[in-house]
Design a protein around this motif. Structure first.
Motif, PDB file in Angstrom:
ATOM      1  N   GLN A   1       0.823  -1.213   0.000  1.00 21.42           N
ATOM      2  CA  GLN A   1       0.000   0.000   0.000  1.00 21.42           C
ATOM      3  C   GLN A   1       0.856   1.262   0.000  1.00 21.42           C
ATOM      4  O   GLN A   1       0.554   2.212  -0.713  1.00 21.42           O
ATOM      5  CB  GLN A   1      -0.963   0.002   1.186  1.00 21.42           C
ATOM      6  CG  GLN A   1      -1.971   1.132   1.131  1.00 21.42           C
ATOM      7  CD  GLN A   1      -2.777   1.119  -0.146  1.00 21.42           C
ATOM      8  OE1 GLN A   1      -3.327   0.108  -0.550  1.00 21.42           O
ATOM      9  NE2 GLN A   1      -2.844   2.269  -0.815  1.00 21.42           N
ATOM     10  N   LEU A   2       1.937   1.275   0.770  1.00 15.69           N
ATOM     11  CA  LEU A   2       2.814   2.451   0.764  1.00 15.69           C
ATOM     12  C   LEU A   2       3.431   2.674  -0.615  1.00 15.69           C
ATOM     13  O   LEU A   2       3.551   3.810  -1.073  1.00 15.69           O
ATOM     14  CB  LEU A   2       3.898   2.310   1.833  1.00 15.69           C
ATOM     15  CG  LEU A   2       3.417   2.482   3.273  1.00 15.69           C
ATOM     16  CD1 LEU A   2       4.533   2.130   4.254  1.00 15.69           C
ATOM     17  CD2 LEU A   2       2.901   3.893   3.507  1.00 15.69           C
ATOM     18  N   THR A   3       3.816   1.596  -1.269  1.00 18.21           N
ATOM     19  CA  THR A   3       4.350   1.708  -2.634  1.00 18.21           C
ATOM     20  C   THR A   3       3.282   2.249  -3.575  1.00 18.21           C
ATOM     21  O   THR A   3       3.568   3.113  -4.421  1.00 18.21           O
ATOM     22  CB  THR A   3       4.871   0.346  -3.125  1.00 18.21           C
ATOM     23  OG1 THR A   3       5.897  -0.094  -2.224  1.00 18.21           O
ATOM     24  CG2 THR A   3       5.431   0.436  -4.530  1.00 18.21           C
ATOM     25  N   ALA A   4       2.058   1.761  -3.433  1.00 18.46           N
ATOM     26  CA  ALA A   4       0.956   2.242  -4.277  1.00 18.46           C
ATOM     27  C   ALA A   4       0.745   3.738  -4.082  1.00 18.46           C
ATOM     28  O   ALA A   4       0.496   4.466  -5.051  1.00 18.46           O
ATOM     29  CB  ALA A   4      -0.327   1.473  -3.949  1.00 18.46           C
ATOM     30  N   TRP A   5       0.846   4.201  -2.853  1.00 16.00           N
ATOM     31  CA  TRP A   5       0.639   5.626  -2.583  1.00 16.00           C
ATOM     32  C   TRP A   5       1.765   6.495  -3.128  1.00 16.00           C
ATOM     33  O   TRP A   5       1.626   7.713  -3.213  1.00 16.00           O
ATOM     34  CB  TRP A   5       0.478   5.860  -1.092  1.00 16.00           C
ATOM     35  CG  TRP A   5      -0.910   5.537  -0.608  1.00 16.00           C
ATOM     36  CD1 TRP A   5      -2.072   5.564  -1.322  1.00 16.00           C
ATOM     37  CD2 TRP A   5      -1.281   5.168   0.713  1.00 16.00           C
ATOM     38  NE1 TRP A   5      -3.136   5.224  -0.539  1.00 16.00           N
ATOM     39  CE2 TRP A   5      -2.679   4.974   0.726  1.00 16.00           C
ATOM     40  CE3 TRP A   5      -0.564   4.973   1.889  1.00 16.00           C
ATOM     41  CZ2 TRP A   5      -3.378   4.608   1.858  1.00 16.00           C
ATOM     42  CZ3 TRP A   5      -1.262   4.597   3.024  1.00 16.00           C
ATOM     43  CH2 TRP A   5      -2.657   4.426   3.007  1.00 16.00           C
ATOM     44  N   ARG A   6       2.876   5.900  -3.525  1.00 11.77           N
ATOM     45  CA  ARG A   6       3.948   6.678  -4.156  1.00 11.77           C
ATOM     46  C   ARG A   6       3.729   6.838  -5.654  1.00 11.77           C
ATOM     47  O   ARG A   6       4.286   7.741  -6.264  1.00 11.77           O
ATOM     48  CB  ARG A   6       5.297   6.001  -3.913  1.00 11.77           C
ATOM     49  CG  ARG A   6       5.761   6.099  -2.489  1.00 11.77           C
ATOM     50  CD  ARG A   6       7.164   5.519  -2.333  1.00 11.77           C
ATOM     51  NE  ARG A   6       7.494   5.420  -0.920  1.00 11.77           N
ATOM     52  CZ  ARG A   6       7.629   4.280  -0.268  1.00 11.77           C
ATOM     53  NH1 ARG A   6       7.523   3.129  -0.893  1.00 11.77           N
ATOM     54  NH2 ARG A   6       7.909   4.278   1.016  1.00 11.77           N
ATOM     55  N   PHE A   7       2.968   5.940  -6.240  1.00 13.30           N
ATOM     56  CA  PHE A   7       2.823   5.909  -7.695  1.00 13.30           C
ATOM     57  C   PHE A   7       1.427   6.301  -8.183  1.00 13.30           C
ATOM     58  O   PHE A   7       1.281   7.148  -9.061  1.00 13.30           O
ATOM     59  CB  PHE A   7       3.178   4.505  -8.196  1.00 13.30           C
ATOM     60  CG  PHE A   7       2.943   4.307  -9.665  1.00 13.30           C
ATOM     61  CD1 PHE A   7       3.800   4.853 -10.593  1.00 13.30           C
ATOM     62  CD2 PHE A   7       1.850   3.579 -10.121  1.00 13.30           C
ATOM     63  CE1 PHE A   7       3.587   4.691 -11.950  1.00 13.30           C
ATOM     64  CE2 PHE A   7       1.627   3.407 -11.485  1.00 13.30           C
ATOM     65  CZ  PHE A   7       2.505   3.971 -12.389  1.00 13.30           C
ATOM     66  N   TRP A   8       0.403   5.683  -7.608  1.00 17.19           N
ATOM     67  CA  TRP A   8      -0.947   5.830  -8.150  1.00 17.19           C
ATOM     68  C   TRP A   8      -1.572   7.216  -8.003  1.00 17.19           C
ATOM     69  O   TRP A   8      -2.411   7.588  -8.836  1.00 17.19           O
ATOM     70  CB  TRP A   8      -1.862   4.745  -7.598  1.00 17.19           C
ATOM     71  CG  TRP A   8      -1.552   3.435  -8.256  1.00 17.19           C
ATOM     72  CD1 TRP A   8      -0.862   2.390  -7.718  1.00 17.19           C
ATOM     73  CD2 TRP A   8      -1.862   3.057  -9.595  1.00 17.19           C
ATOM     74  NE1 TRP A   8      -0.731   1.381  -8.650  1.00 17.19           N
ATOM     75  CE2 TRP A   8      -1.345   1.767  -9.805  1.00 17.19           C
ATOM     76  CE3 TRP A   8      -2.523   3.685 -10.649  1.00 17.19           C
ATOM     77  CZ2 TRP A   8      -1.476   1.088 -11.010  1.00 17.19           C
ATOM     78  CZ3 TRP A   8      -2.649   3.018 -11.847  1.00 17.19           C
ATOM     79  CH2 TRP A   8      -2.136   1.745 -12.024  1.00 17.19           C
ATOM     80  N   PRO A   9      -1.211   8.027  -7.015  1.00 17.48           N
ATOM     81  CA  PRO A   9      -1.786   9.377  -7.002  1.00 17.48           C
ATOM     82  C   PRO A   9      -1.449  10.188  -8.261  1.00 17.48           C
ATOM     83  O   PRO A   9      -2.272  10.964  -8.744  1.00 17.48           O
ATOM     84  CB  PRO A   9      -1.178  10.014  -5.749  1.00 17.48           C
ATOM     85  CG  PRO A   9      -0.950   8.855  -4.848  1.00 17.48           C
ATOM     86  CD  PRO A   9      -0.499   7.739  -5.764  1.00 17.48           C
ATOM     87  N   VAL A  10      -0.256   9.992  -8.809  1.00 14.85           N
ATOM     88  CA  VAL A  10       0.113  10.686 -10.044  1.00 14.85           C
ATOM     89  C   VAL A  10      -0.779  10.216 -11.195  1.00 14.85           C
ATOM     90  O   VAL A  10      -1.296  11.017 -11.978  1.00 14.85           O
ATOM     91  CB  VAL A  10       1.610  10.460 -10.382  1.00 14.85           C
ATOM     92  CG1 VAL A  10       1.962  11.059 -11.725  1.00 14.85           C
ATOM     93  CG2 VAL A  10       2.489  11.023  -9.282  1.00 14.85           C
ATOM     94  N   VAL A  11      -0.995   8.907 -11.271  1.00  9.40           N
ATOM     95  CA  VAL A  11      -1.872   8.348 -12.303  1.00  9.40           C
ATOM     96  C   VAL A  11      -3.289   8.875 -12.103  1.00  9.40           C
ATOM     97  O   VAL A  11      -3.966   9.260 -13.072  1.00  9.40           O
ATOM     98  CB  VAL A  11      -1.849   6.803 -12.267  1.00  9.40           C
ATOM     99  CG1 VAL A  11      -2.863   6.215 -13.237  1.00  9.40           C
ATOM    100  CG2 VAL A  11      -0.451   6.290 -12.570  1.00  9.40           C
ATOM    101  N   GLY A  12      -3.741   8.898 -10.850  1.00  6.25           N
ATOM    102  CA  GLY A  12      -5.080   9.414 -10.564  1.00  6.25           C
ATOM    103  C   GLY A  12      -5.229  10.869 -10.967  1.00  6.25           C
ATOM    104  O   GLY A  12      -6.252  11.273 -11.520  1.00  6.25           O
TER     105      GLY A  12
END
Length: 168
Positions: free
Chosen positions: A135-146
């Motif tokens: 989840q921490l890794t996801a929060w580093r990447f997916w907000p930019v995609v969002g």
């Protein structure tokens, strides 16, 4: 763009308009399958694991595509008529605090229980151990995609964009 590609895109857009949920589900399933096929090839498997490939496609078709379709419809309802950077930031924040943790948890459970066929106890302990870092890794990447998705993509292309990025 070639005539064949233009015609295929035109037909895709028609299907997206006439049958949005079905089209997004099929698209997400196909992209998930392509992603897994490439991942298997990169990992050096001698023979493609067809069962795994089909189960990943099923995940995209039955869950990821429909969930994304409904998520973006709900976001449009919640933020109806609101535009601008603050609204995009709120959408990204809401998505990252709700659907992102759920989707990562659900995928880890699905992969462990269904794709790998592991027993509940093993999957539960693996999720407990690995989920926080996932989840921490996801929060580093997916907000930019969002942000890109909500800022620049029309509603009907958001699931396609998200599925494409996920497949990469």
């Amino acid at each position: 763009m070639s005539d064949i590609a233009q015609e295929a895109w035109r037909k895709y857009l028609i299907q997206l308009q006439v049958h949005p949920l079905r089209t997004k589900a099929i698209t997400a399933g196909c992209l998930a399958g392509c992603s897994d096929l490439i991942a298997q090839k990169i990992s050096g498997v001698k023979r493609i694991q067809l069962r795994r490939l089909l189960l990943i496609m099923l995940y995209g078709f039955a869950y990821s595509g429909p969930f994304g379709h409904l998520l973006h419809k709900v976001m449009d309802i919640i933020f109806r008529g609101k535009k601008g950077s603050k609204t995009v930031a709120k959408k990204v924040l809401l998505e990252q605090m709700t659907s992102s943790p759920w989707n990562n948890f659900f995928f880890m459970m699905y992969y462990g229980l269904v794709v790998e066929g592991r027993p509940w106890g093993l999957v539960r302990s693996k999720v407990r151990k690995d989920y926080p870092s996932v989840q921490l890794t996801a929060w580093r990447f997916w907000p930019v995609v969002g942000w890109i998705n909500y800022q620049y993509m029309p509603l009907q292309f958001r699931v396609l964009f998200h599925s494409f990025v996920a497949s990469c």
